[in-house]
Enzyme design. Structure first.
Site, mmCIF file in Angstrom:
data_model
loop_
_atom_site.group_PDB
_atom_site.id
_atom_site.type_symbol
_atom_site.label_atom_id
_atom_site.label_comp_id
_atom_site.label_asym_id
_atom_site.label_seq_id
_atom_site.Cartn_x
_atom_site.Cartn_y
_atom_site.Cartn_z
ATOM 1 N N HIS A 274 0.824 -1.219 0.000
ATOM 2 C CA HIS A 274 0.000 0.000 0.000
ATOM 3 C C HIS A 274 0.856 1.266 0.000
ATOM 4 C CE1 HIS A 274 -4.022 -1.724 0.764
ATOM 5 N NE2 HIS A 274 -3.308 -2.723 1.254
ATOM 6 N N PHE B 44 0.633 3.332 7.399
ATOM 7 C CA PHE B 44 -0.671 3.578 7.999
ATOM 8 C C PHE B 44 -1.751 3.121 7.029
ATOM 9 C CE2 PHE B 44 -4.330 6.570 8.214
ATOM 10 C CZ PHE B 44 -4.812 6.218 9.462
#
Length: 179
Positions: free
Chosen positions: A71, A121
């Protein structure tokens, strides 16, 4: 005129290597994709979604970190980290229109978060504004490491389900990834 197949039939009909590649677009964890594949063919979308969740629940921190590593950071830009593209860019579109102050805050807090926890995150960003994502980032920074790992894993589960919806829609529209 031939009847159009439903998305589950199309998914079930994919050769295993292609099905695995499509599953990895939803969740970039090799063990997870292999486990989901082991349960195919699916009798229904509901069964498939339950299987995705059950296989994710059977994973642990090592597999979670593998998936997390694919990600991009929320609000990533410049040389900060890889930029979102494809589904990721669509998911993070709330950050794309953020002002410079919020983007700077995201960059700073992403670095702090990564330094503290050792992974990017993760938040299911679909439908969230950059301000909401930044507020969540700041709040979650104060979690204990094990708590945050579990929260991030749950956010990833949500992302995987959203991507599975996109995968099914793409199959229905005749769009699949290229190996």
């Amino acid at each position: 005129m031939p009847q159009q197949q439903d998305a589950m039939s199309l998914l079930n009909a994919l050769p295993p290597q292609r099905a695995r590649a499509e599953l990895l677009r939803c969740c970039t964890c090799n063990r997870w994709a292999d486990e989901v594949l082991r349960h195919m063919p699916f009798s229904s979308e509901s069964q498939a979604r339950n299987t995705l969740d059950a296989c994710w629940a059977a994973m642990g921190p090592q597999e979670w970190l593998e998936a997390f590593s694919a990600h991009p950071r929320i609000g990533a830009g410049g040389g900060d980290h890889k930029k979102p593209s494809g589904w990721e860019a669509e998911e993070q579109k709330g950050a794309a229109t953020a002002g410079q102050q919020v983007l700077q805050g995201l960059r700073e807090w992403n670095r702090k978060y990564d330094d503290k926890f050792g992974f990017v995150f993760l938040i299911c960003a679909t439908g969230k504004s950059a301000d909401e994502m930044l507020a969540a980032l700041r709040a979650r920074y104060h979690h204990h490491a094990s708590t945050e790992m579990a929260v991030a894993a749950e956010e990833h589960r949500k992302i995987t389900q959203i991507r599975f919806t996109k995968l099914l829609a793409g199959l229905q529209d005749g769009q699949v990834s290229r190996l």
